[in-house]
Design a protein around this motif. Structure first.
Motif, mmCIF file in Angstrom:
data_model
loop_
_atom_site.group_PDB
_atom_site.id
_atom_site.type_symbol
_atom_site.label_atom_id
_atom_site.label_comp_id
_atom_site.label_asym_id
_atom_site.label_seq_id
_atom_site.Cartn_x
_atom_site.Cartn_y
_atom_site.Cartn_z
ATOM 1 N N MET A 283 -43.787 -33.979 81.835
ATOM 2 C CA MET A 283 -42.801 -33.227 82.566
ATOM 3 C C MET A 283 -41.428 -33.606 82.029
ATOM 4 S SD MET A 283 -42.325 -33.156 86.643
ATOM 5 C CE MET A 283 -40.754 -33.722 87.195
ATOM 6 N N PHE A 284 -40.604 -32.608 81.737
ATOM 7 C CA PHE A 284 -39.255 -32.827 81.248
ATOM 8 C C PHE A 284 -38.273 -32.414 82.337
ATOM 9 C CE2 PHE A 284 -41.742 -32.334 77.439
ATOM 10 C CZ PHE A 284 -41.210 -33.275 76.581
ATOM 11 N N VAL A 285 -37.306 -33.272 82.616
ATOM 12 C CA VAL A 285 -36.273 -32.966 83.592
ATOM 13 C C VAL A 285 -34.931 -33.121 82.891
ATOM 14 C CG1 VAL A 285 -35.246 -33.596 85.792
ATOM 15 C CG2 VAL A 285 -37.704 -33.772 85.482
ATOM 16 N N TYR A 286 -34.321 -31.990 82.550
ATOM 17 C CA TYR A 286 -33.051 -31.998 81.844
ATOM 18 C C TYR A 286 -31.895 -31.879 82.825
ATOM 19 C CZ TYR A 286 -35.799 -30.987 77.666
ATOM 20 O OH TYR A 286 -36.697 -31.052 76.646
ATOM 21 N N THR A 287 -30.806 -32.579 82.536
ATOM 22 C CA THR A 287 -29.579 -32.397 83.305
ATOM 23 C C THR A 287 -28.891 -31.145 82.766
ATOM 24 O OG1 THR A 287 -28.252 -33.725 81.786
ATOM 25 C CG2 THR A 287 -29.318 -34.894 83.616
ATOM 26 N N PRO A 288 -27.954 -30.566 83.506
ATOM 27 C CA PRO A 288 -27.259 -29.386 82.986
ATOM 28 C C PRO A 288 -26.548 -29.643 81.654
ATOM 29 C CG PRO A 288 -26.904 -29.561 85.334
ATOM 30 C CD PRO A 288 -27.624 -30.814 84.915
ATOM 31 N N ALA A 289 -25.950 -30.823 81.492
ATOM 32 C CA ALA A 289 -25.270 -31.135 80.238
ATOM 33 C C ALA A 289 -26.268 -31.237 79.091
ATOM 34 C CB ALA A 289 -24.487 -32.440 80.379
ATOM 35 N N GLU A 290 -27.430 -31.818 79.368
ATOM 36 C CA GLU A 290 -28.455 -31.918 78.330
ATOM 37 C C GLU A 290 -28.963 -30.531 77.934
ATOM 38 O OE1 GLU A 290 -30.465 -36.273 79.202
ATOM 39 O OE2 GLU A 290 -31.296 -34.504 80.178
ATOM 40 N N LYS A 291 -29.104 -29.655 78.903
ATOM 41 C CA LYS A 291 -29.553 -28.294 78.592
ATOM 42 C C LYS A 291 -28.557 -27.597 77.668
ATOM 43 C CE LYS A 291 -32.044 -27.412 82.895
ATOM 44 N NZ LYS A 291 -32.049 -26.605 84.112
ATOM 45 N N THR B 120 -26.254 -28.983 75.666
ATOM 46 C CA THR B 120 -26.207 -29.628 74.353
ATOM 47 C C THR B 120 -27.431 -29.282 73.531
ATOM 48 O OG1 THR B 120 -24.978 -31.462 75.340
ATOM 49 C CG2 THR B 120 -25.966 -31.851 73.187
ATOM 50 N N ARG B 121 -28.587 -29.328 74.147
ATOM 51 C CA ARG B 121 -29.826 -29.031 73.431
ATOM 52 C C ARG B 121 -29.839 -27.577 72.965
ATOM 53 N NH1 ARG B 121 -35.069 -27.562 73.494
ATOM 54 N NH2 ARG B 121 -36.561 -29.065 72.671
ATOM 55 N N ARG B 122 -29.412 -26.670 73.826
ATOM 56 C CA ARG B 122 -29.369 -25.252 73.464
ATOM 57 C C ARG B 122 -28.421 -25.034 72.280
ATOM 58 N NH1 ARG B 122 -29.306 -22.992 78.435
ATOM 59 N NH2 ARG B 122 -27.152 -23.654 78.709
ATOM 60 N N LYS B 123 -27.272 -25.708 72.305
ATOM 61 C CA LYS B 123 -26.289 -25.590 71.225
ATOM 62 C C LYS B 123 -26.871 -26.119 69.914
ATOM 63 C CE LYS B 123 -21.947 -27.566 69.739
ATOM 64 N NZ LYS B 123 -21.088 -28.712 69.944
ATOM 65 N N LEU B 124 -27.532 -27.272 69.964
ATOM 66 C CA LEU B 124 -28.099 -27.852 68.753
ATOM 67 C C LEU B 124 -29.222 -26.995 68.184
ATOM 68 C CD1 LEU B 124 -28.169 -31.590 69.862
ATOM 69 C CD2 LEU B 124 -26.682 -30.577 68.129
ATOM 70 N N GLU C 270 -31.539 -32.899 64.702
ATOM 71 C CA GLU C 270 -32.920 -33.054 65.151
ATOM 72 C C GLU C 270 -33.108 -34.373 65.894
ATOM 73 O OE1 GLU C 270 -35.618 -32.407 61.927
ATOM 74 O OE2 GLU C 270 -34.741 -30.457 61.451
ATOM 75 N N ARG C 271 -32.461 -35.433 65.418
ATOM 76 C CA ARG C 271 -32.555 -36.718 66.111
ATOM 77 C C ARG C 271 -31.917 -36.648 67.488
ATOM 78 N NH1 ARG C 271 -31.182 -38.831 61.018
ATOM 79 N NH2 ARG C 271 -29.052 -39.203 61.739
ATOM 80 N N ARG C 272 -30.779 -35.937 67.602
ATOM 81 C CA ARG C 272 -30.141 -35.790 68.917
ATOM 82 C C ARG C 272 -31.038 -35.019 69.870
ATOM 83 N NH1 ARG C 272 -24.190 -33.627 68.843
ATOM 84 N NH2 ARG C 272 -24.457 -33.982 71.067
ATOM 85 N N ILE C 273 -31.684 -33.975 69.373
ATOM 86 C CA ILE C 273 -32.617 -33.205 70.207
ATOM 87 C C ILE C 273 -33.769 -34.095 70.648
ATOM 88 C CG2 ILE C 273 -34.305 -31.325 70.184
ATOM 89 C CD1 ILE C 273 -32.349 -29.769 68.385
ATOM 90 N N ASP C 274 -34.290 -34.910 69.727
ATOM 91 C CA ASP C 274 -35.382 -35.824 70.074
ATOM 92 C C ASP C 274 -34.947 -36.843 71.123
ATOM 93 O OD1 ASP C 274 -37.062 -34.521 68.335
ATOM 94 O OD2 ASP C 274 -36.769 -35.955 66.689
ATOM 95 N N ARG C 275 -33.713 -37.358 71.030
ATOM 96 C CA ARG C 275 -33.215 -38.317 72.027
ATOM 97 C C ARG C 275 -33.070 -37.661 73.389
ATOM 98 N NH1 ARG C 275 -29.644 -40.177 67.863
ATOM 99 N NH2 ARG C 275 -28.000 -38.904 68.777
ATOM 100 N N ILE C 276 -32.579 -36.431 73.411
ATOM 101 C CA ILE C 276 -32.439 -35.703 74.677
ATOM 102 C C ILE C 276 -33.813 -35.466 75.295
ATOM 103 C CG2 ILE C 276 -31.802 -33.464 75.683
ATOM 104 C CD1 ILE C 276 -29.456 -33.404 73.669
ATOM 105 N N ASP C 277 -34.785 -35.058 74.466
ATOM 106 C CA ASP C 277 -36.141 -34.827 74.957
ATOM 107 C C ASP C 277 -36.765 -36.110 75.498
ATOM 108 O OD1 ASP C 277 -35.981 -32.159 74.329
ATOM 109 O OD2 ASP C 277 -37.106 -32.334 72.446
ATOM 110 N N GLU D 10 -37.957 -36.680 79.293
ATOM 111 C CA GLU D 10 -39.352 -37.016 79.580
ATOM 112 C C GLU D 10 -39.445 -38.282 80.432
ATOM 113 O OE1 GLU D 10 -43.611 -37.466 77.293
ATOM 114 O OE2 GLU D 10 -41.768 -37.626 76.133
ATOM 115 N N GLU D 11 -38.630 -39.277 80.124
ATOM 116 C CA GLU D 11 -38.628 -40.515 80.914
ATOM 117 C C GLU D 11 -38.181 -40.231 82.354
ATOM 118 O OE1 GLU D 11 -38.900 -44.262 82.332
ATOM 119 O OE2 GLU D 11 -39.707 -43.494 80.445
ATOM 120 N N ARG D 12 -37.159 -39.404 82.506
ATOM 121 C CA ARG D 12 -36.683 -39.037 83.835
ATOM 122 C C ARG D 12 -37.769 -38.292 84.601
ATOM 123 N NH1 ARG D 12 -32.865 -35.992 82.246
ATOM 124 N NH2 ARG D 12 -31.506 -37.711 81.705
ATOM 125 N N GLY D 13 -38.458 -37.390 83.932
ATOM 126 C CA GLY D 13 -39.540 -36.647 84.564
ATOM 127 C C GLY D 13 -40.683 -37.553 84.982
#
Length: 108
Positions: A1-9, A11-15, A34-41, A45-48
């Motif tokens: 389960m992935f739980v993204y914050t609004p800022a992460e969403k 940033t990830r969408r932009k990347l 790609e590394r930033r996207i992996d860190r966000i994911d 995942e940890e939050r989820g």
């Protein structure tokens, strides 16, 4: 389960958008993106995982509350049965809510 914050969403969408534009242009997307996207994911995942574990704990406490309420109902005196029955219903409703929340979280 992935739980993204609004800022992460955002940033990830932009990347992802920038990377896909580079790929369409025939360029190799930057490894840093790609590394930033992996860190966000990984953070999402940890939050989820933490939220899911918390939901499991709530569900287990609700199950214990239902068992306790049923035992109190079975041992209640005749004049206390109505309130004990209502406690069982309330505990069962809380359990249903927590089970729904766990099931919904597991599907995501």
């Amino acid at each position: 389960m992935f739980v993204y914050t609004p800022a992460e969403k955002r940033t990830r969408r932009k990347l992802v958008r920038e990377g896909s534009r580079m790929a369409l242009a025939g360029l190799n997307p930057e490894a840093a993106k790609e590394r930033r996207i992996d860190r966000i994911d990984a953070a999402a995942e940890e939050r989820g995982r933490r939220e899911l574990n918390a939901l499991y704990a709530v569900r287990e406490s609700d199950r214990a509350a239902v068992a306790t309420a049923k035992a109190q109902f079975r041992t209640a005196a005749r004049e206390d049965r109505a309130t004990a029955r209502q406690r069982v219903r309330d505990a069962e409703q809380a359990l249903k809510r927590s089970e729904r929340a766990v099931n919904k979280a597991e599907r995501q």
